[in-house]
Design an enzyme around this catalytic site. Structure first.
Site, short mmCIF file in Angstrom:
data_model
loop_
_atom_site.label_atom_id
_atom_site.label_comp_id
_atom_site.label_asym_id
_atom_site.label_seq_id
_atom_site.Cartn_x
_atom_site.Cartn_y
_atom_site.Cartn_z
N GLU A 239 41.81 68.31 40.44
CA GLU A 239 42.21 69.52 41.16
C GLU A 239 42.86 70.55 40.24
O GLU A 239 43.52 71.48 40.69
CB GLU A 239 43.14 69.14 42.32
CG GLU A 239 42.42 68.24 43.31
CD GLU A 239 42.93 68.34 44.74
OE1 GLU A 239 43.80 69.17 45.02
OE2 GLU A 239 42.43 67.56 45.57
N LYS B 124 40.77 69.94 56.92
CA LYS B 124 39.65 70.00 55.97
C LYS B 124 38.37 70.10 56.79
O LYS B 124 38.01 69.16 57.52
CB LYS B 124 39.59 68.71 55.14
CG LYS B 124 40.72 68.55 54.13
CD LYS B 124 40.66 67.13 53.56
CE LYS B 124 41.50 66.97 52.32
NZ LYS B 124 41.62 65.53 51.94
#
Ligand code: PGA
Ligand code: ZN
Length: 431
Positions: free
Chosen positions: A206, A338
């Protein structure tokens, strides 16, 4: 004349880990075109909608998505062509019914989500609106970012179990100032890691650091020190968050924290986390416990729910049914959102509405496998969720979202409510 879908087309692209994923283009009856790229997780929850992979090991080790693309270009195209593109719930209902399975395993949640988002973007293009206005639930607001600085778990080659160590830069007058602080803190954390002689294992999935730190607790200490080193007040201006992602190191009722030298049951882990909320400016804990430990989550919420944001990711999987159960049983107080965990925009909005109606916070989130699509920046703003989690401040797939938020702040004068973050999100936190 209704604005209808004239064509949809999907093809295979690569995500930020170099794995295949889908891109989808929708063309409307007035010629307006929208595209969307679908993200993909690594530390996925068991209850997520199914990401359809080809399974043909001769291509990308079985991870190809040509079957999902073919579903879009065949069956799905046939079902949505001619439909009113401005009726997002209608489009998504068609997709869900066409798939016909509980976890979208027949056509693939990746195929469905690509069409859902591409169609919404095409509508925004047709209306000449910024995407957040097209998606708006009525109170658009720039989100406060939860920014990854250090990674462990499945997202880094490091040895610490917890997946994400993040900062929340809230004590600033604008999103742009908050982001600048995050950049300074990220650099300060890198300096501290080097000075401590720790091995840096490159950039994590990330975009944050993936150092070989001795323990999870060291990571929290390092982050707190990095905030001070960069010249900010830990807690007053910048707080901490963690994603424990505990399902990924859980086995038979136990959490084995090798780096801490501990083997804990859920009560022991709750006590450890409670201790850390007192010793560090830690205000948000994600997936503290195993994804199906409902009794443990209830206990956790009783222990820490008044003072700390308890966020369900693998626990809720953006699923309204699981979120409703959590609300009914007093589990968690916030939901990670999400889109690809559930598979359509309409269901994503339903989760945001359900959270809001029940006093649960919502954090719109990227996946560890991301794309150059900035859709999430507009989605987080449109839902007024108030928080976004899209990784670190390096790597293009992260920056396209941060940069879109900078654009939204600069061009559209949207409200930034960072200074109210602690009082609004953590209403009862006393320190
Ligand atoms: P994932 O990780 O995208 O690999 O699931 C992100 C998270 O757990 O928040
Ligand atoms: Zn998570």
């Amino acid at each position: 004349m209704p604005l209808t879908i004239q064509s949809v087309h999907a093809w295979e692209i690569l995500d930020s880990r170099g794995r295949p994923t889908l891109a989808v283009e929708a063309v409307l009856s007035d010629g307006a075109t929208g595209t969307a790229q679908v993200p993909s997780g690594a530390s996925t929850g068991t209850h997520e909608a199914v990401e359809l992979r080809d399974g043909d090991r001769r291509r990308y080790g079985g991870k190809g998505v040509l079957t999902a693309a073919a579903h879009v270009n065949g069956e799905i195209a046939n079902a949505v062509i001619g439909r009113n593109a401005e009726d997002q719930p209608g489009i998504d209902k068609t997709l869900i019914e066409l798939d016909g399975t509980g976890q979208k395993s027949r056509l693939g949640a990746n195929a469905l989500l690509g069409v859902s988002c591409a169609s919404a973007r095409a509508v925004s293009v047709s209306r000449r609106q910024p995407l957040f206005e097209t998606l708006s639930l009525g109170n658009p607001q720039l989100p406060v970012p939860m920014i990854n600085i250090l990674s462990g778990g499945l997202h880094a080659g490091g040895n610490i179990e917890f997946q994400d160590f993040l900062i929340i830069p809230h004590g600033f007058d604008s999103f742009a100032e908050a982001l600048e602080a995050a950049v300074k803190i990220h650099a300060a954390a890198g300096d501290l890691i080097r000075r401590a002689g720790c091995v840096l294992t490159g950039v994590a999935d990330e975009g944050g650091w993936g150092p070989l730190l001795p323990s999870n607790q060291h990571a929290l200490r390092l982050l707190t020190d990095a905030i001070s080193e960069a010249g900010y007040q830990p807690g007053d201006q910048v707080s901490l968050a963690i994603d424990v992602a505990s399902s990924h190191f859980y086995a038979e009722g136990r959490y084995k924290l090798k780096s801490e030298g501990r083997d804990l049951g859920s009560e022991g882990l709750i006590d450890l986390l409670a201790d850390w909320t007192r010793r560090f400016p830690l205000v948000s804990i994600e997936d503290a416990l195993f994804e199906d430990d409902w009794a443990g989550w209830r206990q956790l919420t009783q222990a820490l729910g008044q003072t700390t944001q308890l966020l369900g990711d693998d626990f809720f999987t953006t699923n309204p049914v699981r979120l409703q159960r959590g609300i009914d049983e007093g589990c968690a107080n916030a939901v990670l959102v999400k889109m690809n965990q559930i598979g359509t925009l309409t269901e994503t909005f339903a989760v945001c509405r359900l959270a809001r109606a029940n006093g649960y916070a919502a954090v719109v989130s990227a996946r560890s496998g991301e794309t150059e699509d900035s859709f999430l920046a507009d989605l987080a703003t449109a839902t007024g969720a108030g928080q976004i989690k899209i990784g670190s401040i390096t790597r293009g797939e992260r920056l396209t979202k941060y940069n879109r938020l900078l654009e939204l702040e600069s061009r559209h004068g949207l409200a930034w409510r960072g200074r109210q973050y602690r009082s609004e999100i953590l209403k009862k936190r006393s320190t």
